[in-house]
Design an enzyme around this catalytic site. Structure first.
Site, PDB file in Angstrom:
ATOM      1  N   LYS A   1       0.719  -0.783  -0.041  1.00 34.39           N
ATOM      2  CA  LYS A   1       0.169  -0.169  -0.250  1.00 34.39           C
ATOM      3  C   LYS A   1       1.410   1.155  -0.042  1.00 34.39           C
ATOM      4  O   LYS A   1       0.923   2.252  -0.269  1.00 34.39           O
ATOM      5  CB  LYS A   1      -0.877   0.117   1.342  1.00 34.39           C
TER       6      LYS A   1
ATOM      7  N   GLN B   1      -3.910  -1.859   9.030  1.00 35.74           N
ATOM      8  CA  GLN B   1      -4.177  -2.552   8.907  1.00 35.74           C
ATOM      9  C   GLN B   1      -5.017  -4.148   9.482  1.00 35.74           C
ATOM     10  O   GLN B   1      -4.868  -3.960  11.008  1.00 35.74           O
ATOM     11  CB  GLN B   1      -2.971  -3.190   8.804  1.00 35.74           C
TER      12      GLN B   1
ATOM     13  N   ASP C   1     -10.944   3.247   3.913  1.00 33.54           N
ATOM     14  CA  ASP C   1     -11.322   1.590   3.914  1.00 33.54           C
ATOM     15  C   ASP C   1     -12.766   1.546   4.033  1.00 33.54           C
ATOM     16  O   ASP C   1     -13.302   0.412   3.291  1.00 33.54           O
ATOM     17  CB  ASP C   1     -10.795   0.071   5.299  1.00 33.54           C
TER      18      ASP C   1
HETATM   19  N1  GUN Z   1      -7.049  -6.705   6.049  1.00 33.95           N
HETATM   20  C1  GUN Z   1      -7.324  -7.429   5.158  1.00 33.95           C
HETATM   21  N2  GUN Z   1      -8.220  -7.104   4.407  1.00 33.95           N
HETATM   22  C2  GUN Z   1      -7.940  -5.947   4.505  1.00 33.95           C
HETATM   23  C3  GUN Z   1      -8.706  -4.343   3.797  1.00 33.95           C
HETATM   24  O1  GUN Z   1      -9.171  -3.852   2.756  1.00 33.95           O
HETATM   25  N3  GUN Z   1      -7.924  -2.962   4.896  1.00 33.95           N
HETATM   26  C4  GUN Z   1      -7.639  -3.458   6.137  1.00 33.95           C
HETATM   27  N4  GUN Z   1      -7.711  -2.241   7.010  1.00 33.95           N
HETATM   28  N5  GUN Z   1      -6.785  -4.375   6.751  1.00 33.95           N
HETATM   29  C5  GUN Z   1      -7.159  -5.168   6.007  1.00 33.95           C
END
Ligand code: GUN
Length: 288
Positions: free
Chosen positions: A53, A97, A120
């Site tokens: 990311k 995350q 998100d």
């Molecule tokens: N863990 C797995 N997929 C995601 C996501 O799309 N966003 C976040 N914040 N954590 C995750």
């Protein structure tokens, strides 16, 4: 013939467009979109996701601030960090995350994020907005999946979509997005009786269960479009590799189009995160 939907190429195209948008925001408004990425603990997969990311942010010209916290971090300390990021007007997006360590309540964490910075789309305010068709942040993986689906099937109205998995991150928001597109939507899950029979009725099959090769060829209606959201690491013949929730080689000949793993939905999740961050920056700039 079955088409393999090239998620990487689609994400690259979207990223190119977003790179130009970021450049224009910088030159015209002196606005540089900025995301704070918070990672608590040592989950190896999460470290890889966060690294990807942050790398993508750099490529697009988006500023990213990483906050890495110890596994033993208290919920109070995490909530205090989120409160300070909420207050910081230079930060437009906040991503914590998941999963967070077990001693931290992930619902409390998501609720603490300012919904306008919730890139998100996991805050109940954004999920609620999606449910009733109001504007808000849309979760990245379902949004990216929908874009790929529409690239091969522009008219979704009246199609029967079956979603395998009922998670808050993918299954539920995907169902809401497909309802908005006037699909007939079925969600199947671990307690569903005869999952296969439901899958066989799907014009659109979305697999989001996190079980390698869960979807078999004889579960798929001929000509269906299959979107594989799974990212599962398996070890075969001593070699580690990523596979989806769909038994790709067996299922592909039954489909009109299918996403591969890797190179399908995964790259779109990150591109949509960038899209949400830019949208958040623009909205906050207009409010200021
Ligand atoms: N863990 C797995 N997929 C995601 C996501 O799309 N966003 C976040 N914040 N954590 C995750």
């Amino acid at each position: 013939m079955s088409e393999i939907i090239d998620g990487k190429a689609f994400a690259d195209q979207l990223s190119e467009k977003l790179t130009k948008e970021v450049a224009a925001l910088k030159s015209e408004l002196s606005l540089q979109p900025c995301i704070a990425v918070v990672l608590v603990g040592d989950d190896p997969a999460s470290h890889v996701y966060v690294k990807n990311k942050v790398k993508r942010c750099e490529q697009l010209g988006i500023r990213s601030i990483e906050h890495r916290m110890e596994e033993s971090t208290s919920q109070q300390d995490l909530l205090a960090l989120i409160a300070s990021l909420n207050e910081n007007s230079d930060v437009h997006g906040i991503l914590v995350q998941l999963p967070v360590p077990e001693h931290i309540d992930d619902k409390a964490v998501l609720a603490a994020i300012d919904p306008t910075k919730d890139v998100d789309g996991f805050h109940v305010q954004n999920m609620g907005a999606l449910a009733v068709g109001e504007p808000g942040m849309v979760p990245c993986t379902p949004l990216g999946s929908l874009m790929l689906l529409k690239s091969v099937l522009p008219e979704l109205s009246g199609k029967h979509a079956v979603i395998v998995g009922r998670s808050n991150i993918v299954g539920k928001p995907m169902a809401l997005l497909l309802l908005q597109q006037h699909c007939t939507v079925t969600i199947v899950h671990s307690r569903t009786i005869d999952i296969e029979a439901h899958c066989r009725r799907a014009d659109i099959l979305v697999a989001a269960v996190g079980i390698p090769h869960f979807i078999k060829a004889d579960w798929v209606k001929p000509g269906a479009v299959v979107i594989d959201v799974g990212i599962n690491r398996i070890v075969e013949d001593g070699k580690s590799r990523l596979v989806g929730d769909v038994d790709f080689d067996a299922v592909r000949p039954k489909t009109s189009a299918i996403t591969p793993v890797p190179g399908g939905v995964g790259p779109m999740t990150i591109a949509c995160l960038m899209h949400n961050t830019i949208a958040a920056a623009k909205a906050q700039h207009q409010q200021s």
